[in-house]
Design a protein around this motif. Structure first.
Motif, PDB file in Angstrom:
ATOM      1  N   GLN A 112       0.831  -1.208   0.000  1.00 29.97           N
ATOM      2  CA  GLN A 112       0.000   0.000   0.000  1.00 29.97           C
ATOM      3  C   GLN A 112       0.865   1.258   0.000  1.00 29.97           C
ATOM      4  O   GLN A 112       0.556   2.238  -0.685  1.00 29.97           O
ATOM      5  CB  GLN A 112      -0.940  -0.010   1.201  1.00 29.97           C
TER       6      GLN A 112
ATOM      7  N   ARG B 242      -2.898  -7.397 -12.615  1.00 30.51           N
ATOM      8  CA  ARG B 242      -4.335  -7.255 -12.865  1.00 30.51           C
ATOM      9  C   ARG B 242      -4.556  -6.014 -13.728  1.00 30.51           C
ATOM     10  O   ARG B 242      -3.895  -4.984 -13.543  1.00 30.51           O
ATOM     11  CB  ARG B 242      -5.121  -7.064 -11.568  1.00 30.51           C
TER      12      ARG B 242
ATOM     13  N   LEU C  72      -7.623  -3.400 -14.519  1.00 30.97           N
ATOM     14  CA  LEU C  72      -8.881  -3.009 -13.900  1.00 30.97           C
ATOM     15  C   LEU C  72      -9.732  -2.183 -14.860  1.00 30.97           C
ATOM     16  O   LEU C  72      -9.221  -1.584 -15.818  1.00 30.97           O
ATOM     17  CB  LEU C  72      -8.614  -2.205 -12.632  1.00 30.97           C
TER      18      LEU C  72
ATOM     19  N   ILE D 227      -6.581   3.412 -11.432  1.00 28.18           N
ATOM     20  CA  ILE D 227      -5.936   3.173 -10.143  1.00 28.18           C
ATOM     21  C   ILE D 227      -5.549   4.533  -9.581  1.00 28.18           C
ATOM     22  O   ILE D 227      -4.659   5.199 -10.107  1.00 28.18           O
ATOM     23  CB  ILE D 227      -4.700   2.271 -10.313  1.00 28.18           C
TER      24      ILE D 227
ATOM     25  N   LEU E  52      -8.799   4.494  -4.688  1.00 28.03           N
ATOM     26  CA  LEU E  52      -9.106   3.089  -4.963  1.00 28.03           C
ATOM     27  C   LEU E  52      -8.822   2.263  -3.709  1.00 28.03           C
ATOM     28  O   LEU E  52      -7.759   2.357  -3.121  1.00 28.03           O
ATOM     29  CB  LEU E  52      -8.241   2.569  -6.115  1.00 28.03           C
TER      30      LEU E  52
ATOM     31  N   ALA F 226      -7.438  -0.672  -2.125  1.00 29.19           N
ATOM     32  CA  ALA F 226      -6.471  -1.624  -2.657  1.00 29.19           C
ATOM     33  C   ALA F 226      -6.254  -2.842  -1.774  1.00 29.19           C
ATOM     34  O   ALA F 226      -5.648  -3.815  -2.214  1.00 29.19           O
ATOM     35  CB  ALA F 226      -5.127  -0.919  -2.878  1.00 29.19           C
TER      36      ALA F 226
ATOM     37  N   HIS G 252      -8.154  -5.288  -0.632  1.00 31.23           N
ATOM     38  CA  HIS G 252      -8.682  -6.560  -1.144  1.00 31.23           C
ATOM     39  C   HIS G 252      -8.012  -6.928  -2.476  1.00 31.23           C
ATOM     40  O   HIS G 252      -7.833  -8.113  -2.778  1.00 31.23           O
ATOM     41  CB  HIS G 252     -10.193  -6.472  -1.315  1.00 31.23           C
ATOM     42  N   LEU G 253      -7.642  -5.930  -3.257  1.00 30.29           N
ATOM     43  CA  LEU G 253      -6.928  -6.193  -4.508  1.00 30.29           C
ATOM     44  C   LEU G 253      -5.611  -6.898  -4.225  1.00 30.29           C
ATOM     45  O   LEU G 253      -5.273  -7.893  -4.870  1.00 30.29           O
ATOM     46  CB  LEU G 253      -6.677  -4.871  -5.252  1.00 30.29           C
TER      47      LEU G 253
ATOM     48  N   ASP H 121      -6.120 -10.448  -3.160  1.00 30.81           N
ATOM     49  CA  ASP H 121      -6.433 -11.279  -4.313  1.00 30.81           C
ATOM     50  C   ASP H 121      -5.182 -11.607  -5.117  1.00 30.81           C
ATOM     51  O   ASP H 121      -4.979 -12.742  -5.554  1.00 30.81           O
ATOM     52  CB  ASP H 121      -7.464 -10.571  -5.193  1.00 30.81           C
ATOM     53  N   LEU H 122      -4.314 -10.598  -5.311  1.00 29.58           N
ATOM     54  CA  LEU H 122      -3.083 -10.805  -6.071  1.00 29.58           C
ATOM     55  C   LEU H 122      -2.138 -11.781  -5.366  1.00 29.58           C
ATOM     56  O   LEU H 122      -1.360 -12.486  -6.016  1.00 29.58           O
ATOM     57  CB  LEU H 122      -2.374  -9.470  -6.297  1.00 29.58           C
TER      58      LEU H 122
ATOM     59  N   GLN I  88     -14.777   5.565  -3.667  1.00 30.30           N
ATOM     60  CA  GLN I  88     -14.382   4.340  -2.990  1.00 30.30           C
ATOM     61  C   GLN I  88     -13.732   4.670  -1.647  1.00 30.30           C
ATOM     62  O   GLN I  88     -13.497   5.832  -1.324  1.00 30.30           O
ATOM     63  CB  GLN I  88     -13.389   3.528  -3.844  1.00 30.30           C
TER      64      GLN I  88
END
Length: 361
Positions: free
Chosen positions: A267, A303, A305, A309, A313, A315, A317-318, A321-322, A354
């Protein structure tokens, strides 16, 4: 040999913190930290010179900054404000030369070799730019003047804040020889440690290493290191660079294991990358995460999107997921990187509704 170039490097002083102190009189002359909140996980984005006296610096965990200076004022970043000031500064540069290479929101290289203002004196031009910035923004900048980018960058850091330093062609080689290796711009902590392991502690030590050995240990960068310790840097000030990707990475001082720590670092890196993208008035739609484990095995995950970005945004959870189907959480990690790509032109930072990416920073 060709004519000697005249390169200026302009670097704003404590930029984010200085903007906050300018706009909020109650913050002036006080230790100010922009970025993470004192009791939250996150990092310092920037800090005032009053805070630096306590040993606080950018990228430091906010909790550590609070321990060092409990009376510090913590504020969240205002990126629109920083972008506005950055554009004002860029307009000032354009009054002096059209050969401008922005490096970030708060710094740029200028080639003034063909500029006739002030009898062609790069030092006088740099001082005029500093004065114009102060008058227009009420903020100070430091300037480095030299015959190449490497030395101009080093020079701008010498008399901060509000500094101006000149390194002449006659001084360049000797200056580079005397410079500690960890003060060489472009040589990070990991590379500096690798050089110290080779017995290299200063530019003079580096100069004693054969080109072939430097290339053996450092690959393509070996030639650049061979040159800069001699005060040589042929890189042009490039104002026509086509930007296809923007990346940032960090070699961690100590390996980390937990996914939570990895996500926090990612982050912080994303924040830096997003600012670099926004500064170029671009929006990115693709993200790549680079992970290097303790054993130097490296992986990437990407990813693309449907939305830009941006700083707003969400991030967290992104990243989770990654990181699926990786060994993060089981194997320790020594390096992390973020690269943004698939650019489209933007008018600046987007304002999607967001969760703020930096709420946890």
């Amino acid at each position: 040999m060709g004519s000697i170039r005249k390169i200026i490097h302009i670097d704003m002083d404590a930029f984010f913190a200085a903007v906050e102190q300018r706009d909020n009189p109650q913050y002036r002359n006080k230790p100010l930290i922009v970025g993470g909140q004192p009791f939250a996980r996150g990092v310092v984005a920037a800090c005032s010179y009053e805070a630096r006296k306590y040993g606080i610096h950018s990228a430091m965990p906010s909790t550590k900054a609070y321990r060092l200076c409990p009376q510090a004022i913590f504020v969240k970043p205002r990126f629109d404000a920083y972008l506005d000031v950055s554009r004002s500064i860029r307009s000032i540069f354009a009054e002096f030369t059209d050969i401008i290479e922005p490096v970030s929101l708060d710094e740029a290289y200028l080639d003034v070799s063909a500029v006739n203002l002030y009898q062609g004196s790069a030092t006088f031009i740099a001082n005029a730019i500093k004065t114009a910035i102060l008058h227009k923004t009420q903020l100070t900048a430091s300037a480095g003047v030299s015959y190449n980018k490497f030395l101009a960058k080093i020079a701008s850091d010498i008399n901060k804040p509000n500094g101006l330093y000149l390194i002449t062609p006659e001084q360049g080689g000797v200056f580079a020889e005397q410079l500690p290796i960890d003060k060489f711009h472009g040589i990070g902590k990991a590379t500096a440690q690798k050089m110290r392991n080779l017995g290299v502690h200063t530019g003079s030590d580096l100069k004693n290493i054969a080109l072939e050995m430097l290339q053996q240990h450092f690959g393509k960068a070996g030639l650049h290191y061979y040159d800069i310790c001699r005060g040589v840097d042929h890189r042009p000030v490039n104002n026509h660079r086509v930007c296809k990707s923007i990346g940032v990475e960090i070699t961690l001082q100590a390996d980390i294991v937990t996914q939570h720590d990895v996500v926090n670092h990612l982050q912080a890196l994303l924040k830096k990358a997003v600012l670099k993208v926004a500064e170029k008035q671009l929006s990115a739609y693709a993200i790549t995460v680079k992970i290097k484990y303790y054993d130097f095995i490296q992986i990437t995950r990407s990813r693309t999107l449907t939305q830009a970005i941006t700083p707003v945004l969400s991030a967290h959870h992104l990243f989770e997921d990654l990181l699926k189907n990786t060994d993060v959480g089981r194997r320790s990690v020594r390096l992390l990187g973020i690269t943004l790509s698939s650019f489209k032109h933007s008018s600046g930072l987007q304002h999607a509704q967001q969760i703020d990416l930096f709420d946890n920073l």
